[in-house]
Design a protein around this motif. Structure first.
Motif, PDB file in Angstrom:
ATOM      1  N   THR A 146       0.730  -1.410   0.008  1.00 52.99           N
ATOM      2  CA  THR A 146      -0.188  -0.002   0.110  1.00 52.99           C
ATOM      3  C   THR A 146       0.744   1.260   0.044  1.00 52.99           C
ATOM      4  OG1 THR A 146      -0.190   0.437   2.548  1.00 52.99           O
ATOM      5  CG2 THR A 146      -1.617  -1.287   1.261  1.00 52.99           C
ATOM      6  N   THR A 147       2.290   1.234   0.048  1.00 48.57           N
ATOM      7  CA  THR A 147       2.964   2.502  -0.169  1.00 48.57           C
ATOM      8  C   THR A 147       3.583   2.354  -1.467  1.00 48.57           C
ATOM      9  OG1 THR A 147       3.726   2.024   2.078  1.00 48.57           O
ATOM     10  CG2 THR A 147       5.267   3.469   0.849  1.00 48.57           C
ATOM     11  N   PRO A 148       3.623   3.345  -2.146  1.00 47.41           N
ATOM     12  CA  PRO A 148       4.315   3.834  -3.414  1.00 47.41           C
ATOM     13  C   PRO A 148       5.748   3.069  -3.534  1.00 47.41           C
ATOM     14  CG  PRO A 148       3.007   5.874  -2.734  1.00 47.41           C
ATOM     15  CD  PRO A 148       3.075   4.766  -1.478  1.00 47.41           C
ATOM     16  N   VAL A 149       6.019   2.273  -4.564  1.00 47.85           N
ATOM     17  CA  VAL A 149       7.122   2.063  -4.535  1.00 47.85           C
ATOM     18  C   VAL A 149       8.113   2.189  -6.152  1.00 47.85           C
ATOM     19  CG1 VAL A 149       7.180   0.198  -2.932  1.00 47.85           C
ATOM     20  CG2 VAL A 149       6.441  -0.654  -5.445  1.00 47.85           C
ATOM     21  N   ASN A 150       9.216   2.404  -6.269  1.00 52.12           N
ATOM     22  CA  ASN A 150       9.917   2.496  -7.557  1.00 52.12           C
ATOM     23  C   ASN A 150       9.981   0.990  -7.912  1.00 52.12           C
ATOM     24  OD1 ASN A 150      11.353   2.615  -9.723  1.00 52.12           O
ATOM     25  ND2 ASN A 150      12.660   4.377  -8.888  1.00 52.12           N
ATOM     26  N   LEU A 151       9.040   0.569  -8.948  1.00 47.78           N
ATOM     27  CA  LEU A 151       9.096  -0.749  -9.532  1.00 47.78           C
ATOM     28  C   LEU A 151      10.513  -1.180 -10.121  1.00 47.78           C
ATOM     29  CD1 LEU A 151       7.586  -3.512  -9.219  1.00 47.78           C
ATOM     30  CD2 LEU A 151       6.412  -2.813 -11.340  1.00 47.78           C
ATOM     31  N   ASN A 152      11.185  -0.239 -10.535  1.00 48.22           N
ATOM     32  CA  ASN A 152      12.155  -0.330 -11.243  1.00 48.22           C
ATOM     33  C   ASN A 152      13.377  -1.055 -10.671  1.00 48.22           C
ATOM     34  OD1 ASN A 152      10.515   0.917 -13.331  1.00 48.22           O
ATOM     35  ND2 ASN A 152      12.248   1.581 -14.540  1.00 48.22           N
ATOM     36  N   ASP A 153      13.578  -0.472  -9.519  1.00 44.22           N
ATOM     37  CA  ASP A 153      14.502  -0.765  -8.448  1.00 44.22           C
ATOM     38  C   ASP A 153      14.326  -2.115  -8.027  1.00 44.22           C
ATOM     39  OD1 ASP A 153      15.729   1.614  -8.531  1.00 44.22           O
ATOM     40  OD2 ASP A 153      14.971   2.681  -6.923  1.00 44.22           O
ATOM     41  N   HIS A 154      13.045  -2.468  -7.752  1.00 47.97           N
ATOM     42  CA  HIS A 154      12.864  -3.938  -7.278  1.00 47.97           C
ATOM     43  C   HIS A 154      13.270  -4.905  -8.530  1.00 47.97           C
ATOM     44  CE1 HIS A 154      10.904  -3.383  -3.453  1.00 47.97           C
ATOM     45  NE2 HIS A 154      10.459  -2.092  -3.900  1.00 47.97           N
ATOM     46  N   ILE A 155      12.922  -4.607  -9.616  1.00 51.31           N
ATOM     47  CA  ILE A 155      13.120  -5.543 -10.855  1.00 51.31           C
ATOM     48  C   ILE A 155      14.316  -5.528 -11.141  1.00 51.31           C
ATOM     49  CG2 ILE A 155      12.577  -5.657 -13.297  1.00 51.31           C
ATOM     50  CD1 ILE A 155       9.946  -4.460 -12.764  1.00 51.31           C
ATOM     51  N   PHE A 156      15.079  -4.669 -11.212  1.00 52.93           N
ATOM     52  CA  PHE A 156      16.576  -4.614 -11.268  1.00 52.93           C
ATOM     53  C   PHE A 156      17.350  -5.356 -10.375  1.00 52.93           C
ATOM     54  CE2 PHE A 156      21.174  -3.486 -11.552  1.00 52.93           C
ATOM     55  CZ  PHE A 156      21.457  -3.342 -12.537  1.00 52.93           C
ATOM     56  N   LYS A 157      16.922  -5.211  -9.016  1.00 54.87           N
ATOM     57  CA  LYS A 157      17.608  -6.293  -8.093  1.00 54.87           C
ATOM     58  C   LYS A 157      17.436  -7.683  -8.268  1.00 54.87           C
ATOM     59  CE  LYS A 157      18.149  -6.589  -2.911  1.00 54.87           C
ATOM     60  NZ  LYS A 157      17.835  -6.169  -1.623  1.00 54.87           N
ATOM     61  N   THR A 158      16.206  -8.087  -8.754  1.00 52.07           N
ATOM     62  CA  THR A 158      15.789  -9.511  -8.900  1.00 52.07           C
ATOM     63  C   THR A 158      16.433 -10.030 -10.227  1.00 52.07           C
ATOM     64  OG1 THR A 158      13.701  -8.919  -8.001  1.00 52.07           O
ATOM     65  CG2 THR A 158      13.781 -10.845  -9.444  1.00 52.07           C
ATOM     66  N   ALA A 159      16.458  -9.107 -11.240  1.00 52.91           N
ATOM     67  CA  ALA A 159      17.234  -9.485 -12.441  1.00 52.91           C
ATOM     68  C   ALA A 159      18.807  -9.736 -12.216  1.00 52.91           C
ATOM     69  CB  ALA A 159      16.952  -8.477 -13.741  1.00 52.91           C
ATOM     70  N   GLU A 160      19.225  -8.785 -11.436  1.00 54.70           N
ATOM     71  CA  GLU A 160      20.757  -8.717 -11.111  1.00 54.70           C
ATOM     72  C   GLU A 160      20.920 -10.175 -10.254  1.00 54.70           C
ATOM     73  OE1 GLU A 160      22.103  -5.600  -8.636  1.00 54.70           O
ATOM     74  OE2 GLU A 160      23.151  -6.934  -7.548  1.00 54.70           O
ATOM     75  N   MET A 181      12.878 -13.543 -27.465  1.00 52.53           N
ATOM     76  CA  MET A 181      14.081 -14.219 -27.204  1.00 52.53           C
ATOM     77  C   MET A 181      14.116 -15.119 -25.845  1.00 52.53           C
ATOM     78  SD  MET A 181      16.207 -10.398 -27.908  1.00 52.53           S
ATOM     79  CE  MET A 181      15.817  -9.587 -29.102  1.00 52.53           C
ATOM     80  N   MET A 182      14.855 -16.264 -26.124  1.00 49.87           N
ATOM     81  CA  MET A 182      14.600 -17.173 -25.193  1.00 49.87           C
ATOM     82  C   MET A 182      15.183 -16.883 -23.583  1.00 49.87           C
ATOM     83  SD  MET A 182      16.512 -21.045 -24.839  1.00 49.87           S
ATOM     84  CE  MET A 182      17.746 -20.404 -24.576  1.00 49.87           C
ATOM     85  N   MET A 183      16.271 -16.647 -23.211  1.00 49.26           N
ATOM     86  CA  MET A 183      16.392 -16.645 -21.783  1.00 49.26           C
ATOM     87  C   MET A 183      15.785 -15.284 -21.465  1.00 49.26           C
ATOM     88  SD  MET A 183      20.043 -16.338 -19.744  1.00 49.26           S
ATOM     89  CE  MET A 183      20.006 -15.525 -18.336  1.00 49.26           C
ATOM     90  N   GLY A 184      16.028 -14.106 -22.123  1.00 52.38           N
ATOM     91  CA  GLY A 184      15.454 -12.846 -21.581  1.00 52.38           C
ATOM     92  C   GLY A 184      14.119 -12.881 -21.460  1.00 52.38           C
ATOM     93  N   SER A 185      13.360 -13.499 -22.543  1.00 55.27           N
ATOM     94  CA  SER A 185      11.944 -13.278 -22.350  1.00 55.27           C
ATOM     95  C   SER A 185      11.199 -14.584 -21.276  1.00 55.27           C
ATOM     96  CB  SER A 185      11.201 -13.838 -23.670  1.00 55.27           C
ATOM     97  OG  SER A 185      11.653 -15.080 -24.009  1.00 55.27           O
ATOM     98  N   THR A 186      12.002 -15.562 -21.029  1.00 64.37           N
ATOM     99  CA  THR A 186      11.543 -16.549 -20.055  1.00 64.37           C
ATOM    100  C   THR A 186      11.643 -15.916 -18.753  1.00 64.37           C
ATOM    101  OG1 THR A 186      12.320 -18.134 -21.090  1.00 64.37           O
ATOM    102  CG2 THR A 186      12.055 -18.770 -19.011  1.00 64.37           C
ATOM    103  N   SER A 187      12.680 -15.071 -18.288  1.00 66.47           N
ATOM    104  CA  SER A 187      13.061 -14.109 -16.849  1.00 66.47           C
ATOM    105  C   SER A 187      11.912 -13.389 -17.015  1.00 66.47           C
ATOM    106  CB  SER A 187      14.440 -13.615 -16.898  1.00 66.47           C
ATOM    107  OG  SER A 187      15.380 -14.855 -16.746  1.00 66.47           O
ATOM    108  N   VAL A 188      11.722 -12.446 -18.064  1.00 64.31           N
ATOM    109  CA  VAL A 188      10.607 -11.564 -18.103  1.00 64.31           C
ATOM    110  C   VAL A 188       9.258 -11.988 -17.741  1.00 64.31           C
ATOM    111  CG1 VAL A 188       9.380  -9.643 -19.384  1.00 64.31           C
ATOM    112  CG2 VAL A 188      12.031  -9.927 -19.332  1.00 64.31           C
ATOM    113  N   THR A 189       9.276 -13.027 -18.520  1.00 56.91           N
ATOM    114  CA  THR A 189       7.534 -13.815 -18.379  1.00 56.91           C
ATOM    115  C   THR A 189       7.246 -14.107 -16.919  1.00 56.91           C
ATOM    116  OG1 THR A 189       7.743 -14.414 -20.579  1.00 56.91           O
ATOM    117  CG2 THR A 189       6.026 -15.511 -18.940  1.00 56.91           C
ATOM    118  N   TYR A 190       8.524 -14.631 -16.359  1.00 59.89           N
ATOM    119  CA  TYR A 190       8.313 -15.253 -14.831  1.00 59.89           C
ATOM    120  C   TYR A 190       8.216 -14.006 -14.061  1.00 59.89           C
ATOM    121  CZ  TYR A 190       9.414 -17.530 -10.795  1.00 59.89           C
ATOM    122  OH  TYR A 190       9.470 -18.167  -9.281  1.00 59.89           O
TER     123      TYR A 190
END
Length: 378
Positions: free
Chosen positions: A109-123, A323-332
């Motif tokens: 319920t608190t506004p978050v910068n979603l990009n930061d969370h996604i980058f940390k996960t992808a990294e 694209m295989m690996m990129g799209s699989t991670s993104v889809t997940y």
């Protein structure tokens, strides 16, 4: 580039400094460069100081010119990371996604910068897959890893004189403008010999940030968002996270990811190729001489009106390649975000107020961060 291609055609010859450069901007020309005549266009420019420095003298597979060594390394990379470690990669996805969901639940319920969370996960996913550990954004001279990587991408895509004048004059201009000093600082930040953590990130890491970051498209289209959530939740049910067997059934989510690839390609201009031999391309039989740089305008290919009806419209129902690996991670990642949370804009923010402009060089991303409010549901 797109507007120029609409005026002058899908294959344009530009003279950039002393270098002839061909820009191709539709699917037919891109296919000729990347598939039909791949053997003629498979090399990379060797007079490019930024990529040369950051890849340790073109030892990496992304910027390296065609050679027996480069071909061997590409095959090894494909087997070891994309095939040989698929099961380990899946475990990494689950581990990092669990951390992300927990961190979002903690700030529900608190506004978050979603990009930061996604980058940390992808990294974390790539770190575990490539190096066996989630190394995190640590020990980069008190800088965030994302900041160091952004600087790296900016340097690789920014103007430098030696790229266009590969001689002493170009090197002198780069020295006087400070480009060489900036390049050296960034190299030292990334260099594994000067840091206790490795920063060898691949483009697949960047894709996850860029493409899921453009999940703003879903929030801008509430009817698509509703359908996407229904698709995921009907497949996953009451489970905490999306599981591997669920992935093949997420038909609509895969369509969304492919459409995001089309509208927001991670690299609007593919990394430059260089012709090894003189050859001819296209129905018009254009002559492309050896040592010519080739740029494929992926942004224009994805908006070619000859292939896409209403090409600027976000329409996941249409079919397009991924694209295989990129799209699989993104889809997940995207599937779990939709399964675990409902998403809204912060109070007082209207859809029409959200900036959808993009910026970047080698890679593109939203000009402003995606600020959203998560509400945990699963």
């Amino acid at each position: 580039m797109f507007q120029l291609s609409q005026k002058y055609g899908p294959a344009m010859l530009l003279k950039l400094g002393t270098l002839p450069t061909v820009v191709v901007s539709n699917a037919e020309m891109a296919r000729e460069v990347l598939q039909t005549h791949d053997a003629d266009f498979c090399s990379r420019p060797v007079h490019s100081p930024g990529p040369e420095k950051l890849s340790y003298g073109f030892l990496g597979i992304t910027f390296g010119p065609h050679s027996h060594y480069n071909s061997r390394v590409r095959k090894l990379f494909t087997y070891e990371l994309l095939k040989g470690r698929e099961q380990f990669l899946w475990a990494a996805r689950v581990d990092e996604m669990s951390k992300m969901v927990k961190s979002l639940a903690d700030v529900a319920t608190t506004p978050v910068n979603l990009n930061d969370h996604i980058f940390k996960t992808a990294e974390g996913i790539l770190g575990q897959a490539a190096f066996g550990k989630s190394y995190g954004a640590k020990q980069f001279k008190d800088k965030k890893l994302q900041t160091v990587l952004d600087e790296c991408m900016d340097i690789a895509s920014s103007f430098n004189a030696e790229d266009f004048y590969p001689n002493w004059a170009g090197r002198l201009i780069d020295y006087l403008t400070g480009y060489r000093a900036r390049l050296e600082r960034n190299f030292n930040d990334l260099d594994v010999g000067k840091n206790r953590e490795s920063s060898k990130l691949s483009m697949n890491n960047v894709k996850a940030l860029l493409l899921v970051g453009n999940g703003a498209e879903l929030l801008m289209h509430p009817e698509k968002l509703k359908e996407a959530k229904a698709d995921v939740r009907s497949v996953v049910g009451k489970k905490a996270l999306v599981e591997e067997p669920d992935m093949e059934h997420l038909k609509y989510i895969k369509c969304i990811v492919k459409e995001i690839f089309r509208l927001h390609p991670p690299a609007p201009l593919f990394i430059a190729h260089e012709s090894i031999n003189s050859t001819k391309i296209g129905k018009e039989v254009y002559d492309v001489l050896a040592k010519t740089r080739i740029l494929v305008n992926a942004w224009a290919v994805g908006r070619d009106p000859a292939h896409w009806s209403d090409p600027h419209k976000f329409c996941p129902e249409r079919s397009c390649p991924g694209m295989m690996m990129g799209s699989t991670s993104v889809t997940y990642i995207l599937a779990n975000l939709l399964h675990c949370c409902d998403w809204e804009f912060p109070e007082g923010v209207r859809r029409e107020d959200v900036c959808m402009e993009e910026e970047g060089g080698i890679t593109m991303h939203k000009k402003t961060p995606l600020i959203v409010v998560p509400k945990r549901v699963n």
